[in-house]
Design a protein around this motif. Structure first.
Motif, PDB file in Angstrom:
ATOM      1  N   GLU A   6      32.208  94.046  65.799  1.00 55.69           N
ATOM      2  CA  GLU A   6      33.891  93.487  65.867  1.00 55.69           C
ATOM      3  C   GLU A   6      34.665  93.986  65.044  1.00 55.69           C
ATOM      4  N   SER A   7      36.049  94.105  65.464  1.00 56.97           N
ATOM      5  CA  SER A   7      36.995  94.638  64.277  1.00 56.97           C
ATOM      6  C   SER A   7      38.337  94.032  64.968  1.00 56.97           C
ATOM      7  N   GLY A   8      39.378  94.192  64.081  1.00 55.53           N
ATOM      8  CA  GLY A   8      40.565  93.702  64.416  1.00 55.53           C
ATOM      9  C   GLY A   8      41.106  92.563  63.921  1.00 55.53           C
ATOM     10  N   GLY A   9      40.208  91.606  63.674  1.00 51.20           N
ATOM     11  CA  GLY A   9      40.750  90.569  62.527  1.00 51.20           C
ATOM     12  C   GLY A   9      41.746  90.729  61.561  1.00 51.20           C
ATOM     13  N   GLY A  10      42.453  89.582  60.940  1.00 49.64           N
ATOM     14  CA  GLY A  10      43.191  89.735  60.034  1.00 49.64           C
ATOM     15  C   GLY A  10      43.933  88.368  59.751  1.00 49.64           C
ATOM     16  N   SER A  11      44.781  88.513  59.091  1.00 47.49           N
ATOM     17  CA  SER A  11      45.745  87.310  58.590  1.00 47.49           C
ATOM     18  C   SER A  11      47.376  87.398  59.400  1.00 47.49           C
ATOM     19  N   VAL A  12      47.776  86.539  60.230  1.00 45.86           N
ATOM     20  CA  VAL A  12      49.191  86.388  60.628  1.00 45.86           C
ATOM     21  C   VAL A  12      49.693  85.254  60.722  1.00 45.86           C
ATOM     22  N   GLN A  13      51.011  85.270  60.907  1.00 49.69           N
ATOM     23  CA  GLN A  13      51.674  83.956  61.106  1.00 49.69           C
ATOM     24  C   GLN A  13      51.763  83.499  62.349  1.00 49.69           C
ATOM     25  N   ALA A  14      52.030  82.130  62.348  1.00 47.83           N
ATOM     26  CA  ALA A  14      51.912  81.535  63.941  1.00 47.83           C
ATOM     27  C   ALA A  14      53.196  82.382  64.565  1.00 47.83           C
ATOM     28  N   GLY A  15      52.471  82.518  65.924  1.00 50.48           N
ATOM     29  CA  GLY A  15      53.307  83.371  66.649  1.00 50.48           C
ATOM     30  C   GLY A  15      53.001  84.686  67.056  1.00 50.48           C
ATOM     31  N   GLY A  16      52.065  85.109  66.164  1.00 47.10           N
ATOM     32  CA  GLY A  16      51.890  86.695  66.104  1.00 47.10           C
ATOM     33  C   GLY A  16      50.771  87.070  67.031  1.00 47.10           C
ATOM     34  N   SER A  17      50.254  88.171  67.039  1.00 47.48           N
ATOM     35  CA  SER A  17      49.565  88.757  67.904  1.00 47.48           C
ATOM     36  C   SER A  17      48.484  89.556  67.112  1.00 47.48           C
ATOM     37  N   LEU A  86      49.782  83.482  68.536  1.00 45.44           N
ATOM     38  CA  LEU A  86      48.785  82.519  67.761  1.00 45.44           C
ATOM     39  C   LEU A  86      49.160  81.269  67.206  1.00 45.44           C
ATOM     40  N   LYS A  87      48.215  80.414  66.982  1.00 44.89           N
ATOM     41  CA  LYS A  87      48.349  79.022  66.311  1.00 44.89           C
ATOM     42  C   LYS A  87      47.689  78.854  65.197  1.00 44.89           C
ATOM     43  N   PRO A  88      47.901  78.111  64.152  1.00 41.06           N
ATOM     44  CA  PRO A  88      46.927  77.785  63.191  1.00 41.06           C
ATOM     45  C   PRO A  88      45.517  77.454  63.482  1.00 41.06           C
ATOM     46  N   GLU A  89      45.554  76.532  64.824  1.00 39.54           N
ATOM     47  CA  GLU A  89      44.151  76.003  65.071  1.00 39.54           C
ATOM     48  C   GLU A  89      43.356  77.105  65.740  1.00 39.54           C
ATOM     49  N   ASP A  90      43.907  78.187  65.779  1.00 39.67           N
ATOM     50  CA  ASP A  90      43.141  79.596  66.245  1.00 39.67           C
ATOM     51  C   ASP A  90      42.476  80.256  65.053  1.00 39.67           C
ATOM     52  N   THR A  91      42.508  79.643  64.016  1.00 42.49           N
ATOM     53  CA  THR A  91      41.869  80.173  62.654  1.00 42.49           C
ATOM     54  C   THR A  91      40.499  79.876  62.815  1.00 42.49           C
ATOM     55  N   ALA A  92      39.592  81.032  62.888  1.00 40.12           N
ATOM     56  CA  ALA A  92      38.480  80.910  63.041  1.00 40.12           C
ATOM     57  C   ALA A  92      37.525  82.311  62.607  1.00 40.12           C
ATOM     58  N   VAL A  93      36.198  82.412  62.482  1.00 41.31           N
ATOM     59  CA  VAL A  93      35.643  83.506  62.695  1.00 41.31           C
ATOM     60  C   VAL A  93      35.114  83.888  64.250  1.00 41.31           C
ATOM     61  N   TYR A  94      35.400  84.879  64.546  1.00 43.89           N
ATOM     62  CA  TYR A  94      35.624  85.063  66.151  1.00 43.89           C
ATOM     63  C   TYR A  94      34.253  86.380  66.331  1.00 43.89           C
ATOM     64  N   TYR A  95      33.573  86.151  67.183  1.00 37.85           N
ATOM     65  CA  TYR A  95      32.222  86.681  67.706  1.00 37.85           C
ATOM     66  C   TYR A  95      32.196  87.380  68.873  1.00 37.85           C
ATOM     67  N   GLN A 118      28.696  90.350  64.011  1.00 43.00           N
ATOM     68  CA  GLN A 118      28.615  89.852  62.807  1.00 43.00           C
ATOM     69  C   GLN A 118      29.968  88.891  62.511  1.00 43.00           C
ATOM     70  N   GLY A 119      30.760  89.255  63.555  1.00 40.85           N
ATOM     71  CA  GLY A 119      32.232  88.341  63.653  1.00 40.85           C
ATOM     72  C   GLY A 119      33.090  89.085  62.628  1.00 40.85           C
ATOM     73  N   THR A 120      34.387  88.669  63.093  1.00 34.20           N
ATOM     74  CA  THR A 120      35.613  88.968  62.342  1.00 34.20           C
ATOM     75  C   THR A 120      36.699  87.843  62.187  1.00 34.20           C
ATOM     76  N   GLN A 121      36.959  87.581  60.899  1.00 37.85           N
ATOM     77  CA  GLN A 121      37.953  86.667  60.474  1.00 37.85           C
ATOM     78  C   GLN A 121      39.491  86.866  60.938  1.00 37.85           C
ATOM     79  N   VAL A 122      39.799  85.704  61.770  1.00 38.14           N
ATOM     80  CA  VAL A 122      41.079  85.421  62.164  1.00 38.14           C
ATOM     81  C   VAL A 122      41.867  84.388  61.367  1.00 38.14           C
ATOM     82  N   THR A 123      42.972  84.760  60.776  1.00 39.70           N
ATOM     83  CA  THR A 123      43.727  83.567  59.943  1.00 39.70           C
ATOM     84  C   THR A 123      45.132  83.388  60.277  1.00 39.70           C
ATOM     85  N   VAL A 124      45.418  82.454  60.906  1.00 39.37           N
ATOM     86  CA  VAL A 124      46.851  82.243  61.327  1.00 39.37           C
ATOM     87  C   VAL A 124      47.460  81.210  60.369  1.00 39.37           C
TER      88      VAL A 124
END
Length: 126
Positions: A6-17, A86-95, A118-124
């Motif tokens: 997996e790839s493409g995870g990261g940190s974004v603000q609510a409402g982002g993509s 995206l919403k804060p509750e979407d924060t998770a490791v995505y597999y 192995q998963g990728t972290q998404v933080t909102v």
């Protein structure tokens, strides 16, 4: 040997993509059911979306349907998850996961998938 990366995870603000990608190798990609799962801190794995070898799609529920879009490119052996609003509750490791059969398309249960990335972290943030 099946490999999912997996790839493409990261940190974004609510409402982002964000757009997650999962590159597959080691098997006939197009013949497998593929899915996205996530695991938030202190919670179990939960299915987000899945797509079968014929393109049939299922989503977890209304919490992601309409905001998330699963797709795949068989020629590139790559699975995608486009995540909008995206919403804060979407924060998770995505597999990313792959299954030998199609049961997982309807169940979105981790037990119905055979191979995992192995998963990728998404933080909102709010």
């Amino acid at each position: 040997q099946v490999r999912l990366v997996e790839s493409g995870g990261g940190s974004v603000q609510a409402g982002g993509s964000l757009r997650l990608s999962c590159e597959a190798s080691g098997y006939t990609y197009s013949s497998y059911c593929m899915g996205w799962f996530r695991q938030a801190p202190g919670k179990e794995h939960e299915g987000v979306a899945a797509i079968d070898n014929d393109g049939t799609i299922s989503y977890r529920d209304s919490s992601v349907k309409g905001r998330f879009t699963i797709s795949k490119d068989n020629a590139k052996a790559t699975l995608y998850l486009q995540m909008n609003s995206l919403k804060p509750e979407d924060t998770a490791v995505y597999y990313c996961a792959a299954a030998h059969n199609a049961y997982g398309l309807s169940t979105l249960s981790p037990v119905d998938f055979d191979f995992w990335g192995q998963g990728t972290q998404v933080t909102v943030s709010s």
